[in-house]
Design a protein around this motif. Structure first.
Motif, PDB file in Angstrom:
ATOM      1  N   UNK A 139       5.650   5.633 -13.195  1.00  0.00           N
ATOM      2  CA  UNK A 139       6.346   6.868 -13.549  1.00  0.00           C
ATOM      3  C   UNK A 139       7.743   6.905 -12.924  1.00  0.00           C
ATOM      4  N   UNK A 140       7.850   6.446 -11.690  1.00  0.00           N
ATOM      5  CA  UNK A 140       9.127   6.273 -11.007  1.00  0.00           C
ATOM      6  C   UNK A 140       8.882   5.286  -9.865  1.00  0.00           C
ATOM      7  N   UNK A 141       9.907   4.903  -9.109  1.00  0.00           N
ATOM      8  CA  UNK A 141       9.700   3.863  -8.081  1.00  0.00           C
ATOM      9  C   UNK A 141       8.648   4.203  -7.022  1.00  0.00           C
ATOM     10  N   UNK A 142       8.253   5.482  -6.932  1.00  0.00           N
ATOM     11  CA  UNK A 142       7.284   5.849  -5.889  1.00  0.00           C
ATOM     12  C   UNK A 142       6.034   6.524  -6.441  1.00  0.00           C
ATOM     13  N   UNK A 143       5.832   6.493  -7.749  1.00  0.00           N
ATOM     14  CA  UNK A 143       4.657   7.158  -8.315  1.00  0.00           C
ATOM     15  C   UNK A 143       4.175   6.405  -9.562  1.00  0.00           C
ATOM     16  N   UNK A 144       2.839   6.286  -9.681  1.00  0.00           N
ATOM     17  CA  UNK A 144       2.235   5.607 -10.820  1.00  0.00           C
ATOM     18  C   UNK A 144       1.122   6.460 -11.405  1.00  0.00           C
ATOM     19  N   UNK A 145       0.758   6.118 -12.641  1.00  0.00           N
ATOM     20  CA  UNK A 145      -0.410   6.747 -13.273  1.00  0.00           C
ATOM     21  C   UNK A 145      -1.399   5.635 -13.607  1.00  0.00           C
ATOM     22  N   UNK A 146      -2.601   5.784 -13.108  1.00  0.00           N
ATOM     23  CA  UNK A 146      -3.683   4.855 -13.428  1.00  0.00           C
ATOM     24  C   UNK A 146      -4.488   5.423 -14.594  1.00  0.00           C
ATOM     25  N   UNK A 147      -4.769   4.593 -15.600  1.00  0.00           N
ATOM     26  CA  UNK A 147      -5.651   4.975 -16.700  1.00  0.00           C
ATOM     27  C   UNK A 147      -6.893   4.101 -16.607  1.00  0.00           C
ATOM     28  N   UNK A 148      -8.051   4.747 -16.471  1.00  0.00           N
ATOM     29  CA  UNK A 148      -9.289   4.001 -16.209  1.00  0.00           C
ATOM     30  C   UNK A 148     -10.338   4.357 -17.253  1.00  0.00           C
ATOM     31  N   UNK A 149     -11.009   3.336 -17.795  1.00  0.00           N
ATOM     32  CA  UNK A 149     -12.124   3.519 -18.721  1.00  0.00           C
ATOM     33  C   UNK A 149     -13.355   2.833 -18.135  1.00  0.00           C
ATOM     34  N   UNK A 150     -14.455   3.585 -18.061  1.00  0.00           N
ATOM     35  CA  UNK A 150     -15.673   3.076 -17.439  1.00  0.00           C
ATOM     36  C   UNK A 150     -16.815   3.120 -18.453  1.00  0.00           C
TER      37      UNK A 150
END
Length: 470
Positions: free
Chosen positions: A8-19
């Motif tokens: 999302x930016x240099x210090x934040x991410x979004x994880x998308x997880x499928x289980x």
């Protein structure tokens, strides 16, 4: 399990997880078992209620909710490890899809340590104070030692500068005597400046039994910072007698036989102190130059939390012990709230930036912390805290703060590496050699220097977050 990382930016991410739903089975079993222990159904023994009965009586949704809450931390940690992320703090989790028997999908937004590029730092140059011990410095040091061996004798005359007077004090604010504004039998050396402003003028010229009133701003207590009417009564006047500066004094005050030997030793001690100050100054200035070389994006939430932590510690611990609130503190400091907020933000940013950069250097230079270095640092921290080494070590272990101490020493070693590569000159233009110091002492001193600049609350949170991902 499938996972993907979106920056999302240099210090934040979004994880998308499928289980896949079958991977929820252990958590589903645990959910049924937990509910079994908490409810009763007529005709079944507690703990032996069939799953289909629980679904019918309490709803499959309650079981799924319990199972998902149990499973999410595990799947989140797996996704973090799979993405090789260095996360900070807790994630914001959103369940996007939950199909019974088919699929669990969720997203998790979380702050991460930014990827940093540490440029060549060997070109850093700083200037520090030269080690110069003047005759005046030596004389002052010997005079301070002489003061420690001074004797006093009661005199029947008016008090003068340098005399030691025994006094009683009473402070009033708005005409009312303060509960903590009364003191008796206080010993005070006139001219020392160790008590209230104006007291020297008030007691000078008074004999035993004399009394005077003056106005002064209180430095501590319940009315710190307020103007007070102070009444001082002199109960005794003593003249201070200093020992003669001769060989007899040297033998009395030290292990030396002559005054010249005592002065030579004082000169050496002063030079050692100035060398230590010089090394500390070099570390601080090199760190400042290193931080200028690296662009460090700072997570907004981490910065906000650190600012809040610093304010909380100041108001509730430091100022609280002094009987002050933030408004009174700012009034004494002559600062506006805006100036205070700006300074706090600047300090927090520097602390976080220092930690990020030195941690990156620890990894880049593959630095490790030995047991000896950790023990030495622990003992120094214990000494500064007023605790015994055993008490401090126990508190550190019980509080889970060992990784934090290891981090402090490792950052100190990283800074020492940069200082060694830098060019340090004194104000005379001479190159300063810092390599002849004891290596362990250097590491610990550097760790202490880093510690002042680094945000401790941020460190604790980061170490905790790192532990959770391992």
């Amino acid at each position: 399990m499938k996972s993907a990382v979106e920056t999302l930016n240099p210090t934040r991410v979004r994880l998308t997880v499928e289980v896949p739903f079958e991977e929820l089975k252990p958590s589903l079993d645990a959910a049924y078992k937990k509910i079994n222990q908490q409810v009763t159904v007529k005709g079944f023994r507690q703990g032996k209620i069939p799953a289909r009965v629980i679904d019918q009586r309490f709803g499959r949704g309650a079981v799924l909710e319990e199972a998902v809450n149990d499973a999410l931390p595990k799947f989140y940690t797996e996704a973090v490890n799979e993405g090789e992320l260095n996360v900070l703090g807790q994630p914001e989790v959103d369940i996007t899809e939950l199909k019974d028997g088919e699929l669990l999908a969720f997203t998790a937004e979380v702050d991460i340590r930014p990827a940093l590029e540490i440029p060549d730092y060997s070109g850093i140059e700083v200037e520090v104070d030269a080690i110069e011990v003047s005759d005046e410095d030596v004389e002052k040091s010997v005079e301070q030692l002489r003061e420690r061996f001074a004797s006093t004798s009661a005199v029947e005359r008016a008090a003068a500068e340098g005399d030691v007077v025994t006094i009683d004090l009473q402070a009033k604010v708005d005409g009312e005597v303060l509960e903590d504004g009364v003191a008796e039998g206080v010993s005070y050396t006139i001219g020392s400046g160790e008590l209230l402003d104006g007291i020297d003028d008030a007691v000078t010229g008074l004999e035993a039994g004399g009394e005077a009133t003056f106005t002064s701003e209180l430095k501590g207590g319940s009315a710190a910072g307020k103007e007070s009417e102070v009444t001082v009564k002199v109960t005794e006047v003593k003249a201070k007698e200093l020992p003669a500066l001769d060989d007899d004094f040297a033998q009395l005050a030290s292990e030396f036989d002559t005054l010249d030997e005592l002065k030579d030793d004082s000169r050496k001690r002063l030079a050692q102190m100035k060398k230590y100050d010089q090394a500390t100054q070099a570390q601080e200035k090199v760190l400042e130059e290193l931080l200028k070389l690296v662009e460090v994006p700072i997570p907004e939430k981490l910065l906000a939390d650190e600012i809040e932590t610093r304010k909380h510690n100041l108001v509730n611990h430091q100022l609280g012990q002094m009987g002050l609130d933030l408004a009174k503190y700012l009034e004494i400091q002559g600062k506006s709230e805006e100036e205070f907020d700006a300074e706090t933000k600047e300090q927090a940013e520097k602390g976080i930036k220092t930690q990020f950069v030195l941690d990156e250097l620890v990894n880049k230079e593959k630095l490790n912390v030995s047991q000896e270095e950790l023990t030495e640092h622990l003992m120094r921290r214990a000494q500064s805290s007023g605790m015994s080494p055993d008490q401090f070590a126990q508190a550190v272990v019980e509080g889970g703060q060992v990784p934090m101490l290891v981090g402090e020493v490792a950052r100190g070693k990283a800074l020492a590496v940069v200082v060694e590569a830098a060019t340090v000159k004194d104000t005379n233009g001479e190159v300063v050699d810092l390599d002849d110091e004891d290596e362990t002492a250097e590491t610990v001193e550097a760790a202490e220097s880093v510690e002042e600049a680094t945000a401790e609350a941020a460190e604790a949170k980061d170490e905790q977050a790192e532990d959770e991902t391992k």
